[in-house]
Write a protein that holds these residues in place. Structure first.
Motif, PDB file in Angstrom:
ATOM      1  N   ALA A  53       0.857  -1.191   0.000  1.00  0.00           N
ATOM      2  CA  ALA A  53       0.000   0.000   0.000  1.00  0.00           C
ATOM      3  C   ALA A  53       0.887   1.232   0.000  1.00  0.00           C
ATOM      4  O   ALA A  53       1.961   1.236   0.606  1.00  0.00           O
ATOM      5  CB  ALA A  53      -0.903   0.019   1.232  1.00  0.00           C
ATOM      6  N   THR A  54       0.451   2.277  -0.690  1.00  0.00           N
ATOM      7  CA  THR A  54       1.134   3.560  -0.595  1.00  0.00           C
ATOM      8  C   THR A  54       0.282   4.502   0.228  1.00  0.00           C
ATOM      9  O   THR A  54      -0.909   4.675  -0.045  1.00  0.00           O
ATOM     10  CB  THR A  54       1.400   4.180  -1.984  1.00  0.00           C
ATOM     11  N   GLU A  55       0.896   5.102   1.239  1.00  0.00           N
ATOM     12  CA  GLU A  55       0.209   6.091   2.059  1.00  0.00           C
ATOM     13  C   GLU A  55       0.551   7.470   1.505  1.00  0.00           C
ATOM     14  O   GLU A  55       1.624   8.003   1.747  1.00  0.00           O
ATOM     15  CB  GLU A  55       0.606   5.967   3.534  1.00  0.00           C
ATOM     16  N   HIS A  56      -0.390   8.027   0.744  1.00  0.00           N
ATOM     17  CA  HIS A  56      -0.181   9.296   0.057  1.00  0.00           C
ATOM     18  C   HIS A  56      -0.536  10.505   0.921  1.00  0.00           C
ATOM     19  O   HIS A  56       0.034  11.583   0.737  1.00  0.00           O
ATOM     20  CB  HIS A  56      -1.060   9.367  -1.203  1.00  0.00           C
ATOM     21  N   SER A  57      -1.513  10.364   1.816  1.00  0.00           N
ATOM     22  CA  SER A  57      -2.173  11.560   2.353  1.00  0.00           C
ATOM     23  C   SER A  57      -2.394  11.529   3.858  1.00  0.00           C
ATOM     24  O   SER A  57      -3.375  12.069   4.352  1.00  0.00           O
ATOM     25  CB  SER A  57      -3.530  11.751   1.656  1.00  0.00           C
ATOM     26  N   LEU A  58      -1.489  10.932   4.592  1.00  0.00           N
ATOM     27  CA  LEU A  58      -1.636  10.876   6.040  1.00  0.00           C
ATOM     28  C   LEU A  58      -0.986  12.095   6.686  1.00  0.00           C
ATOM     29  O   LEU A  58       0.234  12.246   6.667  1.00  0.00           O
ATOM     30  CB  LEU A  58      -0.999   9.600   6.590  1.00  0.00           C
ATOM     31  N   GLY A  59      -1.809  12.966   7.248  1.00  0.00           N
ATOM     32  CA  GLY A  59      -1.306  14.130   7.956  1.00  0.00           C
ATOM     33  C   GLY A  59      -1.349  13.913   9.457  1.00  0.00           C
ATOM     34  O   GLY A  59      -1.662  12.825   9.945  1.00  0.00           O
ATOM     35  N   ASP A  60      -1.058  14.957  10.206  1.00  0.00           N
ATOM     36  CA  ASP A  60      -1.088  14.854  11.663  1.00  0.00           C
ATOM     37  C   ASP A  60      -2.513  14.693  12.183  1.00  0.00           C
ATOM     38  O   ASP A  60      -2.747  14.011  13.179  1.00  0.00           O
ATOM     39  CB  ASP A  60      -0.460  16.100  12.291  1.00  0.00           C
ATOM     40  N   ALA A  61      -3.471  15.344  11.516  1.00  0.00           N
ATOM     41  CA  ALA A  61      -4.839  15.351  12.037  1.00  0.00           C
ATOM     42  C   ALA A  61      -5.872  14.880  11.027  1.00  0.00           C
ATOM     43  O   ALA A  61      -7.060  14.839  11.336  1.00  0.00           O
ATOM     44  CB  ALA A  61      -5.203  16.761  12.505  1.00  0.00           C
ATOM     45  N   GLN A  62      -5.441  14.517   9.813  1.00  0.00           N
ATOM     46  CA  GLN A  62      -6.405  14.110   8.790  1.00  0.00           C
ATOM     47  C   GLN A  62      -5.770  13.116   7.840  1.00  0.00           C
ATOM     48  O   GLN A  62      -4.546  13.007   7.758  1.00  0.00           O
ATOM     49  CB  GLN A  62      -6.903  15.336   8.018  1.00  0.00           C
ATOM     50  N   ILE A  63      -6.617  12.368   7.154  1.00  0.00           N
ATOM     51  CA  ILE A  63      -6.178  11.483   6.089  1.00  0.00           C
ATOM     52  C   ILE A  63      -7.120  11.696   4.917  1.00  0.00           C
ATOM     53  O   ILE A  63      -8.338  11.504   5.040  1.00  0.00           O
ATOM     54  CB  ILE A  63      -6.140  10.005   6.539  1.00  0.00           C
ATOM     55  N   GLU A  64      -6.568  12.183   3.816  1.00  0.00           N
ATOM     56  CA  GLU A  64      -7.361  12.517   2.621  1.00  0.00           C
ATOM     57  C   GLU A  64      -8.507  13.462   2.953  1.00  0.00           C
ATOM     58  O   GLU A  64      -9.610  13.370   2.399  1.00  0.00           O
ATOM     59  CB  GLU A  64      -7.892  11.244   1.955  1.00  0.00           C
ATOM     60  N   GLY A  65      -8.264  14.381   3.885  1.00  0.00           N
ATOM     61  CA  GLY A  65      -9.257  15.388   4.221  1.00  0.00           C
ATOM     62  C   GLY A  65     -10.246  14.979   5.286  1.00  0.00           C
ATOM     63  O   GLY A  65     -10.972  15.816   5.812  1.00  0.00           O
ATOM     64  N   ARG A  66     -10.288  13.682   5.652  1.00  0.00           N
ATOM     65  CA  ARG A  66     -11.212  13.248   6.709  1.00  0.00           C
ATOM     66  C   ARG A  66     -10.487  13.282   8.057  1.00  0.00           C
ATOM     67  O   ARG A  66      -9.310  12.946   8.142  1.00  0.00           O
ATOM     68  CB  ARG A  66     -11.769  11.847   6.431  1.00  0.00           C
ATOM     69  N   PRO A  67     -11.178  13.687   9.122  1.00  0.00           N
ATOM     70  CA  PRO A  67     -10.551  13.740  10.443  1.00  0.00           C
ATOM     71  C   PRO A  67     -10.069  12.356  10.880  1.00  0.00           C
ATOM     72  O   PRO A  67     -10.705  11.340  10.605  1.00  0.00           O
ATOM     73  CB  PRO A  67     -11.666  14.258  11.356  1.00  0.00           C
ATOM     74  N   LEU A  68      -8.961  12.337  11.578  1.00  0.00           N
ATOM     75  CA  LEU A  68      -8.407  11.076  12.062  1.00  0.00           C
ATOM     76  C   LEU A  68      -9.074  10.693  13.381  1.00  0.00           C
ATOM     77  O   LEU A  68      -8.512  10.862  14.467  1.00  0.00           O
ATOM     78  CB  LEU A  68      -6.893  11.195  12.237  1.00  0.00           C
ATOM     79  N   THR A  69     -10.268  10.155  13.282  1.00  0.00           N
ATOM     80  CA  THR A  69     -10.976   9.692  14.469  1.00  0.00           C
ATOM     81  C   THR A  69     -10.402   8.346  14.915  1.00  0.00           C
ATOM     82  O   THR A  69      -9.648   7.693  14.177  1.00  0.00           O
ATOM     83  CB  THR A  69     -12.465   9.535  14.173  1.00  0.00           C
ATOM     84  N   ARG A  70     -10.782   7.914  16.111  1.00  0.00           N
ATOM     85  CA  ARG A  70     -10.328   6.612  16.591  1.00  0.00           C
ATOM     86  C   ARG A  70     -10.822   5.498  15.683  1.00  0.00           C
ATOM     87  O   ARG A  70     -10.101   4.520  15.436  1.00  0.00           O
ATOM     88  CB  ARG A  70     -10.827   6.399  18.022  1.00  0.00           C
ATOM     89  N   GLY A  71     -12.041   5.633  15.149  1.00  0.00           N
ATOM     90  CA  GLY A  71     -12.577   4.615  14.260  1.00  0.00           C
ATOM     91  C   GLY A  71     -11.808   4.522  12.956  1.00  0.00           C
ATOM     92  O   GLY A  71     -11.509   3.417  12.480  1.00  0.00           O
ATOM     93  N   VAL A  72     -11.498   5.664  12.363  1.00  0.00           N
ATOM     94  CA  VAL A  72     -10.730   5.680  11.120  1.00  0.00           C
ATOM     95  C   VAL A  72      -9.365   5.044  11.336  1.00  0.00           C
ATOM     96  O   VAL A  72      -8.899   4.224  10.537  1.00  0.00           O
ATOM     97  CB  VAL A  72     -10.584   7.129  10.601  1.00  0.00           C
ATOM     98  N   ARG A  73      -8.732   5.412  12.428  1.00  0.00           N
ATOM     99  CA  ARG A  73      -7.395   4.870  12.726  1.00  0.00           C
ATOM    100  C   ARG A  73      -7.452   3.358  12.966  1.00  0.00           C
ATOM    101  O   ARG A  73      -6.610   2.612  12.451  1.00  0.00           O
ATOM    102  CB  ARG A  73      -6.838   5.584  13.950  1.00  0.00           C
TER     103      ARG A  73
END
Length: 379
Positions: free
Chosen positions: A106-126
């Protein structure tokens, strides 16, 4: 080696354009399946001779996509499945393992400190991300910053390979004729000082900061935004309220390569600019900044791992500024008042040459298959 790339969509986004560029520099034997949105990048891939399948996924929870994808993987007898973007990583890793493919990347293109591809990094997403990650054999991080974030989540370091995005520097070399043509077609005066912004029109990119800065700049300073997204109408309203609507041009999505001679592509638009502004607070790599440096542009940025990971010398044309209208206005005014300079590609852009990135991808594939490698570079 047969490789299937699974990606969420193929509109004109950075990850999508990067996939097309990468496939142009890899050996044959790579196919692509898009879960949804077979846009202009899909058309470009087909013109390049790549087989593209569209899964027709109706939404994030369209479970019918999983058996369809599994059958496609099994029928293609692929050695490697390489997934791109959050939804494709979840479905692609699962389908590949169910189909018996063990070399799943997998390539991780868009993982930021607080978002991934514009969606908030909630506990569920993580939690969902990490559950999918365990089904793969390796993850490619597009910058050391992304690798560090993955390590912080608990992903084992030996499973993460840093392979930066690549740029075809020759495609972005400054072209004075393209500059004249692009300005004429977009209604930009030949003598205007053009500030550019490139990326998805979403709140996280903070293009509203540049619109606000425009109020405090001379009338000959124009803003050219390249991209589309849900904030487009909000940015138009912000320009109206700031009294600068006639100085803002929204150019929409643009391809990285001009297959149609009548279409102004991204390299031509970069040639039309005098500076690139990147006010985003949270980036995984900063591809637009590197492409601007390949065009010889000075760059004003808030966050850009691609620049921060380099020594100071190669990135001399890139200046970090606070994410505030006054800060950008001050730096833009200073650049406007300087004499025009030549625009050779920056050494920073040359560091991220696409051929180097392609070679590193082949190393990761070989490692996942258990073949001997010469070692995957992490820079």
């Amino acid at each position: 080696m047969k490789v299937l790339h699974v990606i969420t969509g193929l509109g004109a986004g950075g990850a999508e354009q990067q996939l097309r560029l990468l496939l142009r520099h890899l050996p044959s034997g790579h196919d692509v399946v898009t879960l949804t949105n077979p846009g202009q990048v899909a058309e470009g891939l087909v013109r390049d001779g790549v087989r593209v399948a569209h899964l027709g996924m109706a939404g994030n929870r369209d479970a019918r996509a999983l058996p369809r994808l599994m059958r496609l993987v099994r029928g293609g007898r692929y050695d490697v499945v390489h997934t791109h973007l959050y939804r494709a990583c979840l479905y692609g890793r699962t389908a590949a393992r169910l189909a018996g493919v063990r070399a799943v990347i997998a390539t991780e293109h868009s993982l930021g400190d607080a978002q991934i591809e514009g969606r908030p990094l909630t506990r569920g997403v993580r939690a969902l991300y990490l559950a999918g990650e365990r089904l793969g054999r390796a993850t490619i991080a597009v910058s050391p910053a992304v690798a560090e974030r993955l390590h912080g989540w608990g992903v084992a370091p030996h499973r993460v390979h840093v392979v930066p995005n690549g740029v075809d520097v020759s495609r972005f070399t400054f072209d004075p004729r393209a500059r004249v043509k692009a300005r004429a077609e977009l209604g930009l005066p030949p003598d205007a000082f053009v500030v550019g912004g490139v990326g998805r029109l979403v709140p996280g990119k903070r293009f509203d900061v540049i619109i606000a800065a425009l109020r405090d700049l001379p009338d000959d300073v124009r803003l050219l935004l390249v991209g589309t997204g849900p904030q487009e109408d909000a940015l138009r309203r912000a320009a109206e309220e700031a009294g600068v609507r006639d100085r803002v041009v929204l150019a929409g999505e643009r391809p990285h390569t001009g297959a149609d001679p009548h279409t102004i592509d991204l390299p031509a638009l970069l040639s039309a600019m005098d500076v690139l502004a990147s006010p985003s607070l949270d980036e995984a790599f900063g591809l637009a900044v590197v492409e601007a440096l390949a065009s010889g542009l000075p760059v004003l940025y808030v966050t850009c791992p691609a620049i921060d990971d380099l020594p100071a010398g190669p990135a001399a044309r890139a200046v970090r500024v606070p994410c505030a209208p006054a800060s950008f206005a001050r730096e833009i005014r200073a650049l406007r008042d300087r004499p025009a300079a030549d625009r050779p590609p920056s050494q920073a852009a040359l560091h991220y040459d696409i051929a180097r990135s392609a070679a590193q991808h082949l190393e990761v594939y070989a490692s996942a298959l258990g073949a001997p490698t010469t070692g995957v570079s992490t820079r």
